[in-house]
Design a protein around this motif. Structure first.
Motif, PDB file in Angstrom:
ATOM      1  N   SER A 199       0.838  -1.193   0.000  1.00 19.27           N
ATOM      2  CA  SER A 199       0.000   0.000   0.000  1.00 19.27           C
ATOM      3  C   SER A 199       0.871   1.241   0.000  1.00 19.27           C
ATOM      4  O   SER A 199       1.954   1.258   0.611  1.00 19.27           O
ATOM      5  N   LYS A 200       0.384   2.290  -0.666  1.00 17.40           N
ATOM      6  CA  LYS A 200       1.098   3.565  -0.622  1.00 17.40           C
ATOM      7  C   LYS A 200       0.176   4.697  -1.070  1.00 17.40           C
ATOM      8  O   LYS A 200      -0.791   4.499  -1.805  1.00 17.40           O
ATOM      9  N   TYR A 201       0.511   5.894  -0.574  1.00 21.15           N
ATOM     10  CA  TYR A 201      -0.116   7.107  -1.094  1.00 21.15           C
ATOM     11  C   TYR A 201       0.618   7.476  -2.372  1.00 21.15           C
ATOM     12  O   TYR A 201       1.829   7.671  -2.373  1.00 21.15           O
ATOM     13  N   SER A 202      -0.128   7.566  -3.477  1.00 21.46           N
ATOM     14  CA  SER A 202       0.528   7.831  -4.753  1.00 21.46           C
ATOM     15  C   SER A 202       0.442   9.293  -5.181  1.00 21.46           C
ATOM     16  O   SER A 202       1.213   9.756  -5.998  1.00 21.46           O
ATOM     17  N   ASN A 203      -0.507  10.016  -4.634  1.00 18.54           N
ATOM     18  CA  ASN A 203      -0.635  11.447  -4.912  1.00 18.54           C
ATOM     19  C   ASN A 203      -1.292  12.069  -3.689  1.00 18.54           C
ATOM     20  O   ASN A 203      -2.510  12.079  -3.568  1.00 18.54           O
ATOM     21  N   ALA A 204      -0.468  12.558  -2.786  1.00 16.51           N
ATOM     22  CA  ALA A 204      -0.982  12.979  -1.485  1.00 16.51           C
ATOM     23  C   ALA A 204      -0.158  14.155  -0.983  1.00 16.51           C
ATOM     24  O   ALA A 204       0.735  14.671  -1.676  1.00 16.51           O
ATOM     25  N   ASP A 205      -0.436  14.580   0.227  1.00 16.62           N
ATOM     26  CA  ASP A 205       0.349  15.648   0.840  1.00 16.62           C
ATOM     27  C   ASP A 205       1.819  15.252   0.885  1.00 16.62           C
ATOM     28  O   ASP A 205       2.141  14.071   1.101  1.00 16.62           O
ATOM     29  N   PRO A 206       2.724  16.201   0.700  1.00 17.08           N
ATOM     30  CA  PRO A 206       4.154  15.876   0.669  1.00 17.08           C
ATOM     31  C   PRO A 206       4.649  15.130   1.904  1.00 17.08           C
ATOM     32  O   PRO A 206       5.597  14.348   1.815  1.00 17.08           O
ATOM     33  N   SER A 207       3.993  15.296   3.020  1.00 15.82           N
ATOM     34  CA  SER A 207       4.460  14.654   4.251  1.00 15.82           C
ATOM     35  C   SER A 207       4.311  13.138   4.213  1.00 15.82           C
ATOM     36  O   SER A 207       5.025  12.428   4.925  1.00 15.82           O
ATOM     37  N   VAL A 208       3.373  12.610   3.369  1.00 15.62           N
ATOM     38  CA  VAL A 208       3.151  11.158   3.315  1.00 15.62           C
ATOM     39  C   VAL A 208       3.211  10.600   1.901  1.00 15.62           C
ATOM     40  O   VAL A 208       3.083   9.383   1.714  1.00 15.62           O
ATOM     41  N   ASN A 209       3.404  11.447   0.899  1.00 17.57           N
ATOM     42  CA  ASN A 209       3.349  10.984  -0.484  1.00 17.57           C
ATOM     43  C   ASN A 209       4.405   9.902  -0.748  1.00 17.57           C
ATOM     44  O   ASN A 209       5.574  10.044  -0.395  1.00 17.57           O
ATOM     45  N   GLY A 210       3.951   8.809  -1.386  1.00 15.86           N
ATOM     46  CA  GLY A 210       4.834   7.706  -1.715  1.00 15.86           C
ATOM     47  C   GLY A 210       5.085   6.735  -0.580  1.00 15.86           C
ATOM     48  O   GLY A 210       5.794   5.733  -0.770  1.00 15.86           O
ATOM     49  N   LEU A 211       4.506   6.974   0.589  1.00 12.82           N
ATOM     50  CA  LEU A 211       4.743   6.130   1.759  1.00 12.82           C
ATOM     51  C   LEU A 211       3.566   5.188   2.008  1.00 12.82           C
ATOM     52  O   LEU A 211       2.452   5.413   1.540  1.00 12.82           O
ATOM     53  N   ARG A 212       3.847   4.153   2.784  1.00  8.72           N
ATOM     54  CA  ARG A 212       2.798   3.214   3.198  1.00  8.72           C
ATOM     55  C   ARG A 212       1.927   3.874   4.266  1.00  8.72           C
ATOM     56  O   ARG A 212       2.453   4.439   5.235  1.00  8.72           O
ATOM     57  N   PRO A 213       0.588   3.817   4.127  1.00  4.66           N
ATOM     58  CA  PRO A 213      -0.285   4.381   5.172  1.00  4.66           C
ATOM     59  C   PRO A 213       0.014   3.761   6.525  1.00  4.66           C
ATOM     60  O   PRO A 213       0.237   2.553   6.644  1.00  4.66           O
ATOM     61  N   ALA A 214      -0.014   4.595   7.554  1.00  9.44           N
ATOM     62  CA  ALA A 214       0.434   4.152   8.875  1.00  9.44           C
ATOM     63  C   ALA A 214      -0.402   3.017   9.440  1.00  9.44           C
ATOM     64  O   ALA A 214       0.117   2.131  10.122  1.00  9.44           O
ATOM     65  N   LEU A 215      -1.692   3.007   9.181  1.00 10.52           N
ATOM     66  CA  LEU A 215      -2.575   2.019   9.820  1.00 10.52           C
ATOM     67  C   LEU A 215      -2.926   0.855   8.894  1.00 10.52           C
ATOM     68  O   LEU A 215      -3.903   0.161   9.119  1.00 10.52           O
ATOM     69  N   SER A 216      -2.119   0.630   7.858  1.00  9.94           N
ATOM     70  CA  SER A 216      -2.439  -0.432   6.891  1.00  9.94           C
ATOM     71  C   SER A 216      -2.003  -1.816   7.356  1.00  9.94           C
ATOM     72  O   SER A 216      -2.317  -2.809   6.723  1.00  9.94           O
ATOM     73  N   GLY A 217      -1.241  -1.880   8.466  1.00  9.39           N
ATOM     74  CA  GLY A 217      -0.847  -3.178   9.004  1.00  9.39           C
ATOM     75  C   GLY A 217       0.406  -3.727   8.347  1.00  9.39           C
ATOM     76  O   GLY A 217       1.016  -3.102   7.481  1.00  9.39           O
ATOM     77  N   PRO A 218       0.817  -4.943   8.731  1.00 12.46           N
ATOM     78  CA  PRO A 218       2.025  -5.555   8.172  1.00 12.46           C
ATOM     79  C   PRO A 218       1.890  -5.863   6.682  1.00 12.46           C
ATOM     80  O   PRO A 218       0.799  -6.150   6.185  1.00 12.46           O
ATOM     81  N   LYS A 219       3.033  -5.849   5.996  1.00 11.62           N
ATOM     82  CA  LYS A 219       3.043  -6.170   4.571  1.00 11.62           C
ATOM     83  C   LYS A 219       2.837  -7.663   4.360  1.00 11.62           C
ATOM     84  O   LYS A 219       2.184  -8.086   3.398  1.00 11.62           O
ATOM     85  N   ASN A 220       3.376  -8.495   5.231  1.00 13.30           N
ATOM     86  CA  ASN A 220       3.257  -9.945   5.134  1.00 13.30           C
ATOM     87  C   ASN A 220       2.624 -10.501   6.399  1.00 13.30           C
ATOM     88  O   ASN A 220       3.046 -10.149   7.514  1.00 13.30           O
ATOM     89  N   MET A 221       1.629 -11.375   6.239  1.00 11.84           N
ATOM     90  CA  MET A 221       0.994 -12.037   7.381  1.00 11.84           C
ATOM     91  C   MET A 221       0.697 -13.495   7.045  1.00 11.84           C
ATOM     92  O   MET A 221       0.260 -13.807   5.925  1.00 11.84           O
ATOM     93  N   LEU A 222       0.940 -14.356   8.008  1.00  6.92           N
ATOM     94  CA  LEU A 222       0.710 -15.798   7.851  1.00  6.92           C
ATOM     95  C   LEU A 222      -0.069 -16.310   9.052  1.00  6.92           C
ATOM     96  O   LEU A 222       0.221 -15.936  10.197  1.00  6.92           O
ATOM     97  N   ASN A 223      -1.070 -17.145   8.796  1.00 12.77           N
ATOM     98  CA  ASN A 223      -1.807 -17.794   9.889  1.00 12.77           C
ATOM     99  C   ASN A 223      -1.976 -19.274   9.564  1.00 12.77           C
ATOM    100  O   ASN A 223      -2.075 -19.659   8.391  1.00 12.77           O
ATOM    101  N   PHE A 224      -1.976 -20.132  10.591  1.00 12.47           N
ATOM    102  CA  PHE A 224      -2.211 -21.563  10.374  1.00 12.47           C
ATOM    103  C   PHE A 224      -2.735 -22.197  11.655  1.00 12.47           C
ATOM    104  O   PHE A 224      -2.509 -21.711  12.762  1.00 12.47           O
ATOM    105  N   TRP A 225      -3.457 -23.302  11.469  1.00  8.28           N
ATOM    106  CA  TRP A 225      -3.936 -24.122  12.583  1.00  8.28           C
ATOM    107  C   TRP A 225      -3.933 -25.568  12.122  1.00  8.28           C
ATOM    108  O   TRP A 225      -4.569 -25.919  11.128  1.00  8.28           O
ATOM    109  N   LEU A 226      -3.185 -26.420  12.852  1.00  4.46           N
ATOM    110  CA  LEU A 226      -3.098 -27.848  12.568  1.00  4.46           C
ATOM    111  C   LEU A 226      -3.839 -28.596  13.662  1.00  4.46           C
ATOM    112  O   LEU A 226      -3.583 -28.379  14.850  1.00  4.46           O
TER     113      LEU A 226
END
Length: 794
Positions: free
Chosen positions: A679-706
């Motif tokens: 995730s990223k802001y592609s056209n936004a205020d200069p303070s966050v432009n091009g960055l990952r939104p703060a509340l978007s969570g981890p880039k990679n997540m894994l869950n399992f139950w055996l």
């Protein structure tokens, strides 16, 4: 004399015949209704036409009509999408108890509008849903991705809250607990709350107890076309709470769960028919819970009651009425907002913020009360159409003290406490017409709906800031209590106001079978939003006009269109399908730009494609998909005049999701999921432009139950499970000048249980290694926690 004797004999013969007739035993008709694969069809209407009697099949598909005189009868079976089934029956003195079983044929199944769950050995598969598409559409026919977590899975895991249940949803992440017990998850880089209930808006701004849950459905992607843009839907998707329904039999469970930090919970589930025909059914689920925090202070006490009533009025008309009542008293969870004025990169793990301290006393507690009503009336208009009328009303009130900890420097903080009352009322009225019909040789499944949604909020509260303390070297009197807060409240900012809005919508969705294996979906929603402004109760004025920065604070209206398209090709019929979709979400934006042009709605558009499988006689069920979401019309500060905004901002979110539910051999079950999100802001205020939104969570997540459960023999029902959740690092703050990093985490759980027809016993350890982890609001998560459960079944 002979005449008198003859009269006596005649009277005796008449009396004898009447006595014999009166003592003639009554007959019965019983049977079982099953699918083509012999799976039972539960809670289906069966009628005996001649005497106008109705009943419902039980969980095993069985039904019974008792106390019948000899004679001819007709059994009628009503299922949407199938021509009514009439079966003649003849009860005689020689054959008083007639058995009439009926098994659907392949021809029936082709037209059937009923979705039947096929579990067999794969105990955790419950993919079929009537809510995701607002049509009883099978998973392999549905171009949308969704995950289902059934109660069988979270019972085995002794998951006693929504946060624990969500561990089984790919990409959900560590749940964010708000200060009044609300829970929020991540979905495709966006926040999503569990505010849909049985497919319609069912907001709850308080603790939601899972005691009455049949399953959770995590519906992925922008879903405004069918669910609207209300609190039920976000750009990431919808979390739908599917509740337990009454069934045609008596059953009861009483369970106790105890564990670490004085955790005590009693839960009850009782179901019973309440009339002789078993067409009126009642079920109640209830739970009471008390628990303390693992931190130095903090507690939560809660009570939940969820009665449910269903009535098959005729074999064409049915009513379902649900109530949810909940109340809770507790202290706010820790929510830390670090100081970012130092303009540097920091990790919460290195800031020396105390993991086990709350900084506030237990007398700063809040109280919540929730009361939700849900009513649904279904009427079978014809063999092809049903009418579905839904009324949903949700009421939540929060009263007391709600807090957050705000950083004032790299080593100090103060507590901000909201004192007072907040109320939320949401009303949703829907009228749907659901059809399954043919145009020529082409099958159509269609829903046409009207939707009215009203949201009303009331605020009567102060925002009180307390003194600043050092959180690294805290003084002995650092703790904030009720006396300190109350003495400061009169000098604090006061908010006493109410606001409301109305949404009027119409939608249509058609699933068109080009061939038996190629399905096209086309849907459209038109949505009219009317905001009524903010009424100040103190001044008696409604704020109107355009405020600073072009933000409209008064009444305004906005119309939005939301389309949805999907394509499914079943490469292997009922086994493997390829799918693609275009989906839309929107959010109403008020105000005008510097040239007094009104803003347009903000839109999120998703393109997605992937594959779904249901293989090896349902032993392997899964989905793999790639999605690309673009949010347009985002407001950002006008670079030429900071007092105004311009509407040309964009945000991108794309990624890969995979889920798997497998039963490789009898007794063994695997649930696993992986989510990658960029995730990223592609056209936004200069303070966050091009960055990952703060509340978007981890880039990679894994869950399992055996899970392994002994399938037969002396130890049948004995089982054990092991699972985990792994996430990469993420951000609480992410700007060009300051970053607050949430570290990666690896959290593992294990359980052992013994499940028998009359009882269930189990123990569970959460977070075995006591991994330190934080939510996006920097709430410390529980270290290793023990839970034990014992349940009696009747």
């Amino acid at each position: 004399m002979l005449s008198i004797l003859r009269t006596i004999i005649i009277i005796g013969l008449v009396y004898f015949s009447q006595t014999s007739f009166a003592q003639t035993p009554k007959g019965s008709v019983s049977g079982r209704l099953t699918m083509v694969d012999s799976e039972p069809m539960a809670s289906k209407a069966i009628s005996l036409l001649e005497i106008n009697k109705n009943t419902l099949t039980d969980q095993d598909g069985k039904y019974t009509f008792k106390d019948l005189d000899t004679g001819h009868y007709t059994i009628r079976i009503q299922l949407l999408g199938i021509k009514e089934i009439k079966i003649p029956v003849y009860i005689t003195l020689q054959n008083k108890n007639v058995i009439v079983d009926y098994q659907l044929t392949e021809e029936n199944v082709q037209a059937l509008q009923e979705v039947v769950v096929k579990r067999k050995n794969n105990r955790f598969v419950q993919k079929e849903s009537v809510y995701v598409a607002r049509l009883p559409l099978k998973n392999l026919e549905n171009p949308q991705v969704y995950n289902a977590v059934p109660k069988e899975l979270f019972q085995e895991q002794i998951a006693v809250d929504l946060g624990s249940i969500s561990k089984n949803v790919p990409g959900a992440g560590i749940p964010m607990i708000a200060n009044q017990g609300r829970v929020t998850f991540r979905s495709r880089g966006f926040e999503t709350e569990p505010n849909a209930r049985n497919g319609v808006a069912g907001a709850a701004f308080s603790v939601i107890d899972p005691v009455n849950l049949e399953r959770i459905e995590a519906i992925k992607g922008p879903s405004a076309t069918l669910f609207g843009k209300s609190v039920a839907s976000s750009y990431g998707g919808v979390y739908n709470r599917v509740t337990k329904k009454p069934y045609n039999d008596f059953g009861a469970e009483v369970g106790y769960t105890g564990g670490s930090w004085n955790y005590n919970r009693v839960a009850v589930d009782v179901n019973t028919p309440i009339n002789a025909d078993r067409t009126a059914l009642f079920r109640i689920n209830a739970a009471g819970t008390i628990e303390k925090s693992f931190q130095d202070l903090g507690f939560t006490n809660s009570l939940a009651l969820a009665p449910s009533f269903s009535y098959q009025i005729t074999d064409k008309l049915s009513l379902l009425l649900d109530l949810e009542y909940g109340q809770a008293k507790g202290t706010s969870v820790v929510r830390f907002n670090p100081y970012t004025g130092s303009n540097k990169v920091q990790s919460i793990a290195d800031m020396k913020f105390p993991y086990n301290k709350t900084f506030l006393s237990n007398d700063l507690a809040y109280q919540t009360q929730m009361f939700n009503i849900f009513a649904q009336m279904n009427y079978k208009i014809s063999e092809d159409w049903i009418s579905q009328t839904i009324v949903s009303r949700a009421n939540s009130t929060i009263n007391g003290y709600i807090s957050a900890l705000n950083g004032k420097s790299d080593s100090t903080l103060n507590a901000q406490v909201m004192v007072g009352t907040t109320s939320f009322i949401a009303t949703d009225l829907q009228q749907n017409f659901v059809g399954d019909f043919h145009i020529g040789k082409f099958r159509n499944r269609m829903v046409i709906g009207l939707d009215y949604y009203n949201n009303s909020n009331y605020f009567d509260r102060y925002h009180t800031n307390t003194r600043t303390v050092n959180f690294i070297n805290a003084p002995t009197d650092y703790r904030i209590n009720k006396f300190i807060v109350d003495s400061l409240t009169a000098k604090s900012a006061y908010r006493k106001e109410k606001n409301s809005d109305d949404t009027y919508a119409a939608y249509i969705s058609d699933v068109f079978n080009v061939t038996d294996q190629l399905v096209v979906m086309a849907s459209l929603r038109v949505d009219r939003f009317q905001y009524h402004g903010v009424y100040n109760i103190v001044t008696g004025e409604t704020t109107g006009g355009i405020g600073a920065g072009g933000i409209q604070k008064g009444p305004f209206g906005q119309t939005a269109l939301s389309p949805k398209f999907g394509l499914v090709y079943e490469a292997l019929k009922d086994k493997l399908s390829l799918f693609g979709n275009y989906m839309n979400g929107f959010n109403n934006i008020s105000g005008v730009d510097i040239n007094s042009n009104p803003f347009k709605p903000e839109y999120a558009n998703q393109l997605e494609f992937g594959v779904k499988g249901d293989l090896f006689n349902h032993r392997l069920v899964g989905t793999v998909s790639y999605y690309d979401i673009q949010v347009d019309n985002v407001l950002r500060t006008n670079p030429e005049d900071s007092n105004y905004s311009i509407q040309d901002g964009t945000q991108l979110s794309k990624g890969l999701e995979a889920e798997l539910t497998a039963n490789p051999f009898d007794g063994m079950n695997i649930v696993a999921g992986y989510a990658y999100n960029e995730s990223k802001y592609s056209n936004a205020d200069p303070s966050v432009n091009g960055l990952r939104p703060a509340l978007s969570g981890p880039k990679n997540m894994l869950n399992f139950w055996l899970s392994y459960r002994v399938p037969s023999g002396k130890y049948q029902g004995l089982g054990a499970g092991f699972g985990g959740n792994i996430g990469s690092s993420s951000y609480q703050t992410n700007t060009q000048t300051a970053k607050i990093i949430i570290p990666s985490y690896k959290m593992f759980d294990a359980s052992i249980y013994y499940d028998q027809p009359k009882f269930r016993i189990g123990i569970k350890m959460d977070n075995l290694t006591s991994e330190k982890a934080w939510s996006v609001r920097l709430t410390p998560q529980n270290p290793a926690r023990f839970l034990g459960n014992f349940t009696l079944k009747f």
